[in-house]
Structure formats: structure tokens, C-alpha cells
Design a protein around this motif. Structure first.
Motif, short mmCIF file in Angstrom:
data_model
loop_
_atom_site.label_atom_id
_atom_site.label_comp_id
_atom_site.label_asym_id
_atom_site.label_seq_id
_atom_site.Cartn_x
_atom_site.Cartn_y
_atom_site.Cartn_z
N VAL A 81 0.75 -1.06 -0.02
CA VAL A 81 0.00 -0.19 -0.19
C VAL A 81 1.03 1.18 0.01
O VAL A 81 1.96 1.29 0.59
CB VAL A 81 -0.94 0.12 1.31
CG1 VAL A 81 -1.94 -1.24 0.98
CG2 VAL A 81 -0.44 0.04 2.42
N ALA A 82 0.32 2.19 -0.62
CA ALA A 82 1.11 3.46 -0.56
C ALA A 82 0.54 4.46 0.48
O ALA A 82 1.40 5.41 0.75
CB ALA A 82 0.60 4.36 -2.06
N GLU A 83 -0.73 4.28 0.94
CA GLU A 83 -1.03 4.92 2.17
C GLU A 83 -2.09 4.15 2.81
O GLU A 83 -2.47 2.95 2.27
CB GLU A 83 -1.83 6.23 1.56
CG GLU A 83 -2.95 5.86 0.71
CD GLU A 83 -3.73 7.32 0.26
OE1 GLU A 83 -4.76 7.35 0.43
OE2 GLU A 83 -2.68 8.13 -0.42
N THR A 84 -2.38 4.44 4.26
CA THR A 84 -3.48 3.70 4.68
C THR A 84 -4.73 3.56 4.08
O THR A 84 -5.28 4.72 3.88
CB THR A 84 -3.47 4.32 6.29
OG1 THR A 84 -2.34 4.47 6.75
CG2 THR A 84 -4.53 3.52 6.96
N PRO A 85 -5.20 2.58 4.03
CA PRO A 85 -6.63 2.16 3.34
C PRO A 85 -7.74 3.25 4.22
O PRO A 85 -7.74 3.15 5.34
CB PRO A 85 -6.96 0.96 3.38
CG PRO A 85 -5.49 0.15 3.53
CD PRO A 85 -4.63 1.03 4.22
N LYS A 86 -8.58 3.72 3.18
CA LYS A 86 -9.83 4.43 3.90
C LYS A 86 -10.98 3.31 3.80
O LYS A 86 -11.01 2.66 2.92
CB LYS A 86 -10.34 5.42 3.08
CG LYS A 86 -8.86 6.59 2.68
CD LYS A 86 -8.56 6.99 3.99
CE LYS A 86 -7.41 8.38 3.44
NZ LYS A 86 -6.06 7.89 3.30
N ILE A 87 -11.59 3.45 5.12
CA ILE A 87 -12.78 2.40 5.11
C ILE A 87 -14.40 3.12 5.58
O ILE A 87 -14.11 4.30 6.07
CB ILE A 87 -12.55 1.19 6.33
CG1 ILE A 87 -13.59 0.34 6.24
CG2 ILE A 87 -12.11 1.93 7.56
CD1 ILE A 87 -12.89 -1.23 7.20
N ILE A 88 -15.28 2.57 5.29
CA ILE A 88 -16.37 2.83 5.73
C ILE A 88 -17.04 1.27 6.23
O ILE A 88 -17.03 0.53 5.49
CB ILE A 88 -17.48 3.60 4.55
CG1 ILE A 88 -16.88 4.67 3.89
CG2 ILE A 88 -18.86 3.37 5.04
CD1 ILE A 88 -17.80 5.44 2.77
N SER A 89 -17.61 1.30 7.39
CA SER A 89 -18.09 0.19 7.79
C SER A 89 -19.37 0.41 8.64
O SER A 89 -19.55 1.38 9.55
CB SER A 89 -17.08 -0.45 8.89
OG SER A 89 -17.40 -1.78 9.37
N VAL A 90 -20.50 -0.25 8.32
CA VAL A 90 -21.58 -0.05 8.66
C VAL A 90 -22.46 -1.43 9.28
O VAL A 90 -22.40 -2.34 8.38
CB VAL A 90 -22.79 0.76 7.57
CG1 VAL A 90 -24.04 0.97 8.43
CG2 VAL A 90 -22.09 1.86 7.40
N GLN A 91 -22.73 -1.48 10.47
CA GLN A 91 -23.37 -2.62 11.04
C GLN A 91 -24.87 -2.52 11.12
O GLN A 91 -25.34 -1.38 11.30
CB GLN A 91 -22.69 -3.07 12.34
CG GLN A 91 -21.51 -3.43 12.20
CD GLN A 91 -20.92 -4.24 13.49
OE1 GLN A 91 -21.50 -4.37 14.42
NE2 GLN A 91 -19.39 -3.95 13.44
N GLY A 92 -25.69 -3.70 11.09
CA GLY A 92 -26.99 -3.54 11.24
C GLY A 92 -27.83 -3.06 9.92
O GLY A 92 -28.89 -2.52 10.12
N VAL A 93 -27.08 -3.24 8.72
CA VAL A 93 -27.82 -2.60 7.54
C VAL A 93 -29.11 -3.72 7.33
O VAL A 93 -28.74 -4.94 7.31
CB VAL A 93 -26.95 -2.72 6.23
CG1 VAL A 93 -27.92 -2.44 5.15
CG2 VAL A 93 -25.74 -2.00 6.59
N ASP A 94 -30.35 -3.28 7.08
CA ASP A 94 -31.60 -3.98 7.01
C ASP A 94 -31.65 -4.85 5.66
O ASP A 94 -32.43 -4.37 4.81
CB ASP A 94 -32.43 -3.38 7.54
CG ASP A 94 -33.92 -4.10 7.50
OD1 ASP A 94 -33.76 -5.34 7.69
OD2 ASP A 94 -35.06 -3.70 7.41
N GLN A 95 -30.66 -5.43 5.01
CA GLN A 95 -30.61 -6.30 3.86
C GLN A 95 -29.92 -7.38 3.84
O GLN A 95 -29.15 -7.69 5.00
CB GLN A 95 -29.88 -5.32 2.73
CG GLN A 95 -30.87 -4.10 2.28
CD GLN A 95 -30.25 -3.53 1.01
OE1 GLN A 95 -29.97 -2.23 1.00
NE2 GLN A 95 -29.81 -4.23 -0.01
#
Length: 107
Positions: A81-95
Motif C-alpha cells: 500500500v502507498a497509504e493507509t486504506p480508507k474504510i466505511i463500515s456499517v453494521q445492522g444494515v437491513d438487507q
């Protein structure tokens, strides 16, 4: 459902090989109990950037991050990696997976 999107900026010398370098990890994740999907795509605007979109059933996240293949990948990934990865994490998605977009339908 747990929904996760991660943006990975890969060092230029490894960017073209990233699918191969991450294949073992990807295949192991797809085999995990509770995995719904685990998909990579390459950015059209940033040639060294990949997006990982993944989903797991609620409760499967702990097993995922504690798996041997996850620990191995986290240990090896800093070399690429060239930089620290960026993340979006969402729990409890109703699908339980992909749904259809209501605004666009084939003609």
C-alpha cells in the motif's frame, strides 16, 4: 448485514498485480461462513486505487477479522500500500445482499 467499503491505494509498482497479490485472501474471504459478497474493482480515475466492497451476515465480522487469512493479509498488505486504506463500515444494515435501484430500469 455488515457492509464494508475500503479504498486501497497501491504502490505503483504493484498496482497491476494487485488482483493476483490479493487473490488468496479474496478467495478465503469468499468461503467464510456468513460472507455475502467480497468484490474488488479498480478506479477509473486513480489507476493505483482499488475499492473493496464486502458484506457479511450480522455476527460474522469477528470471525472474519480473527481468521488466519485475515491476519496474514494484514501482515503482508503494508508492503504493497502507498497509504493507509480508507474504510466505511456499517453494521445492522437491513438487507441480506444487493437490492435493485428503483430509479433506473432497462428500456
Amino acid at each position: 448485514m455488515i457492509f464494508i467499503a475500503v479504498k486501497w491505494t497501491i504502490k505503483p509498482e504493484y498496482a497491476d498485480r494487485w488482483p493476483e497479490l490479493s487473490r488468496e485472501f479474496t478467495e478465503a474471504c469468499r468461503q467464510e461462513p456468513g460472507n455475502i459478497f467480497f468484490e474488488w474493482s479498480r478506479s477509473l480515475e486513480e489507476e493505483n486505487t482499488y475499492q473493496l466492497v464486502e458484506a457479511f451476515q450480522d455476527g460474522a465480522g469477528e470471525a472474519h477479522v480473527n481468521s488466519d487469512h485475515f491476519k496474514k493479509f494484514v501482515d503482508e498488505a503494508p508492503d504493497y500500500v502507498a497509504e493507509t486504506p480508507k474504510i466505511i463500515s456499517v453494521q445492522g444494515v437491513d438487507q441480506d445482499g444487493w437490492g435493485e435501484m428503483g430509479e433506473v430500469k432497462p428500456r
